[in-house]
Design a protein around this motif. Structure first.
Motif, PDB file in Angstrom:
ATOM      1  N   HIS A   1     -14.096   6.706  -4.231  1.00 45.13           N
ATOM      2  CA  HIS A   1     -12.772   6.201  -3.876  1.00 45.13           C
ATOM      3  C   HIS A   1     -12.124   5.389  -4.999  1.00 45.13           C
ATOM      4  CE1 HIS A   1     -14.749   6.311   0.300  1.00 45.13           C
ATOM      5  NE2 HIS A   1     -13.893   7.310   0.273  1.00 45.13           N
ATOM      6  N   VAL A   2     -12.928   4.947  -5.952  1.00 47.78           N
ATOM      7  CA  VAL A   2     -12.457   3.997  -6.958  1.00 47.78           C
ATOM      8  C   VAL A   2     -11.292   4.521  -7.792  1.00 47.78           C
ATOM      9  CG1 VAL A   2     -13.101   2.673  -9.028  1.00 47.78           C
ATOM     10  CG2 VAL A   2     -14.624   2.717  -7.038  1.00 47.78           C
ATOM     11  N   PRO A   3     -11.309   5.750  -8.321  1.00 47.88           N
ATOM     12  CA  PRO A   3     -10.175   6.173  -9.154  1.00 47.88           C
ATOM     13  C   PRO A   3      -8.821   6.100  -8.423  1.00 47.88           C
ATOM     14  CG  PRO A   3     -12.029   7.621  -9.526  1.00 47.88           C
ATOM     15  CD  PRO A   3     -12.408   6.731  -8.365  1.00 47.88           C
ATOM     16  N   LYS A   4      -8.762   6.525  -7.179  1.00 48.50           N
ATOM     17  CA  LYS A   4      -7.487   6.445  -6.456  1.00 48.50           C
ATOM     18  C   LYS A   4      -7.129   4.993  -6.170  1.00 48.50           C
ATOM     19  CE  LYS A   4      -4.705   8.374  -2.761  1.00 48.50           C
ATOM     20  NZ  LYS A   4      -4.587   9.419  -1.742  1.00 48.50           N
ATOM     21  N   TYR A   5      -8.113   4.196  -5.791  1.00 50.83           N
ATOM     22  CA  TYR A   5      -7.862   2.773  -5.546  1.00 50.83           C
ATOM     23  C   TYR A   5      -7.321   2.111  -6.819  1.00 50.83           C
ATOM     24  CZ  TYR A   5      -8.523  -1.905  -3.685  1.00 50.83           C
ATOM     25  OH  TYR A   5      -8.302  -3.187  -3.249  1.00 50.83           O
ATOM     26  N   HIS A   6      -7.954   2.436  -7.938  1.00 51.78           N
ATOM     27  CA  HIS A   6      -7.518   1.878  -9.222  1.00 51.78           C
ATOM     28  C   HIS A   6      -6.073   2.289  -9.523  1.00 51.78           C
ATOM     29  CE1 HIS A   6      -7.741   0.414 -13.301  1.00 51.78           C
ATOM     30  NE2 HIS A   6      -7.384   1.602 -13.754  1.00 51.78           N
ATOM     31  N   GLU A   7      -5.744   3.520  -9.225  1.00 55.04           N
ATOM     32  CA  GLU A   7      -4.369   4.011  -9.427  1.00 55.04           C
ATOM     33  C   GLU A   7      -3.386   3.194  -8.583  1.00 55.04           C
ATOM     34  OE1 GLU A   7      -2.102   7.995  -8.051  1.00 55.04           O
ATOM     35  OE2 GLU A   7      -3.985   8.322  -9.133  1.00 55.04           O
ATOM     36  N   TRP A   8      -3.748   2.952  -7.331  1.00 58.05           N
ATOM     37  CA  TRP A   8      -2.884   2.127  -6.473  1.00 58.05           C
ATOM     38  C   TRP A   8      -2.628   0.760  -7.099  1.00 58.05           C
ATOM     39  CZ3 TRP A   8      -6.130   2.777  -1.397  1.00 58.05           C
ATOM     40  CH2 TRP A   8      -5.782   3.985  -0.758  1.00 58.05           C
ATOM     41  N   MET A   9      -3.693   0.153  -7.610  1.00 58.06           N
ATOM     42  CA  MET A   9      -3.615  -1.231  -8.062  1.00 58.06           C
ATOM     43  C   MET A   9      -2.931  -1.398  -9.416  1.00 58.06           C
ATOM     44  SD  MET A   9      -4.514  -2.645  -5.395  1.00 58.06           S
ATOM     45  CE  MET A   9      -4.238  -4.304  -5.991  1.00 58.06           C
TER      46      MET A   9
ATOM     47  N   GLY B   1      -5.166   3.163   2.321  1.00 67.46           N
ATOM     48  CA  GLY B   1      -5.287   1.739   2.037  1.00 67.46           C
ATOM     49  C   GLY B   1      -6.701   1.247   2.239  1.00 67.46           C
ATOM     50  N   ASP B   2      -6.827  -0.066   2.387  1.00 66.56           N
ATOM     51  CA  ASP B   2      -8.135  -0.648   2.667  1.00 66.56           C
ATOM     52  C   ASP B   2      -7.978  -1.899   3.515  1.00 66.56           C
ATOM     53  OD1 ASP B   2      -7.222  -2.467   0.681  1.00 66.56           O
ATOM     54  OD2 ASP B   2      -9.262  -2.870   0.035  1.00 66.56           O
TER      55      ASP B   2
ATOM     56  N   MET C   1      -4.335  -3.733   3.204  1.00 65.38           N
ATOM     57  CA  MET C   1      -3.396  -3.194   2.231  1.00 65.38           C
ATOM     58  C   MET C   1      -3.124  -1.742   2.598  1.00 65.38           C
ATOM     59  SD  MET C   1      -3.704  -2.553  -1.887  1.00 65.38           S
ATOM     60  CE  MET C   1      -4.946  -1.269  -1.747  1.00 65.38           C
ATOM     61  N   LEU C   2      -1.875  -1.445   2.886  1.00 66.22           N
ATOM     62  CA  LEU C   2      -1.461  -0.048   3.020  1.00 66.22           C
ATOM     63  C   LEU C   2      -0.784   0.313   1.710  1.00 66.22           C
ATOM     64  CD1 LEU C   2      -0.110   0.428   6.651  1.00 66.22           C
ATOM     65  CD2 LEU C   2      -2.303   1.097   5.694  1.00 66.22           C
ATOM     66  N   ALA C   3      -1.492   1.057   0.890  1.00 69.23           N
ATOM     67  CA  ALA C   3      -1.006   1.372  -0.457  1.00 69.23           C
ATOM     68  C   ALA C   3      -0.027   2.532  -0.462  1.00 69.23           C
ATOM     69  CB  ALA C   3      -2.186   1.686  -1.371  1.00 69.23           C
ATOM     70  N   GLU C   4      -0.222   3.482   0.446  1.00 75.84           N
ATOM     71  CA  GLU C   4       0.646   4.657   0.483  1.00 75.84           C
ATOM     72  C   GLU C   4       1.914   4.337   1.280  1.00 75.84           C
ATOM     73  OE1 GLU C   4       0.201   7.635  -1.048  1.00 75.84           O
ATOM     74  OE2 GLU C   4      -1.640   6.865  -1.963  1.00 75.84           O
ATOM     75  N   GLU C   5       3.054   4.442   0.613  1.00 74.29           N
ATOM     76  CA  GLU C   5       4.322   4.121   1.276  1.00 74.29           C
ATOM     77  C   GLU C   5       4.552   4.973   2.518  1.00 74.29           C
ATOM     78  OE1 GLU C   5       7.873   3.559  -1.000  1.00 74.29           O
ATOM     79  OE2 GLU C   5       6.724   2.862  -2.731  1.00 74.29           O
TER      80      GLU C   5
END
Length: 196
Positions: A23-31, A86-87, A105-109
């Motif tokens: 999950h880290v690459p997508k999470y990193h992209e969000w952040m 999100g997470d 956190m909802l990262a996806e709009e």
């Protein structure tokens, strides 16, 4: 937290899964988003630092995190990464009194404005009560994050303090039997084994 590393939680619209390396690459992209950094009071990390953070959330006994998946999307495509929205986390701030700080956190709009954040937080609150034995929660919200502030107020949290230095509001809620019954009625869920 190791106790949640082999569990998934399924509710009407969501699946919460342990935060894994995949999950880290997508999470990193969000952040990389300045908006998300501001709303979550986070700093930009390198990808290597993000992997270290994921390992910390998985191994440390005072941290519990789940990645939030859109259940409908996951059941259509069977792809966790594509279904990530999100997470949600609990950081145990006082083990002796059973106090934890909850975060969402909802990262996806595309996931916002659908009460998915409230569903995820409710499930996480119940998980913390039933599996970690938490008796009290705090939520620290950015002064500019009106949506999260309103959501936690709807969940029965009360404002405890404001910090102009940290630009945040601390909300808190003690666990009561009536509150637990109310939460369960709103968002029933099941806990199952998570197979990687």
């Amino acid at each position: 937290m190791k106790c949640n590393s082999k569990l998934k939680i399924i509710s009407k619209n969501l699946i919460l899964v342990p935060y894994m390396e995949k999950h880290v690459p997508k999470y990193h992209e969000w952040m990389q988003s300045e908006e998300l950094q501001k709303l979550t009071a986070s700093e930009r990390l390198t990808l290597c630092q993000e992997y270290d953070m994921q390992k910390s959330w998985r191994e440390d006994e005072d941290k519990c995190t789940f990645i939030i998946l859109d259940r409908r999307k996951y059941e259509l495509h069977n792809d966790e990464i594509d279904s990530m929205i999100g997470d949600t986390n609990i950081f145990i701030t006082d083990k002796d009194i059973g106090q934890g700080e909850i975060e969402i956190m909802l990262a996806e709009e595309s996931a916002r404005g659908k009460k998915l954040g409230q569903e995820a937080v409710t499930i996480m609150l119940l998980y913390g009560i039933e599996s970690i034995n938490l008796k009290r929660y705090e939520a620290k919200i950015s002064l500019t994050n009106e949506i999260s502030f309103k959501m936690f107020k709807k969940l029965g949290f009360e404002e405890e303090s404001r910090s102009l230095v940290f630009q945040e509001i601390t909300l808190a809620r003690n666990v009561t039997e009536e509150w637990v019954i109310s939460l369960k009625a709103q968002y029933p869920y099941t806990v199952q084994d998570y197979i990687m």
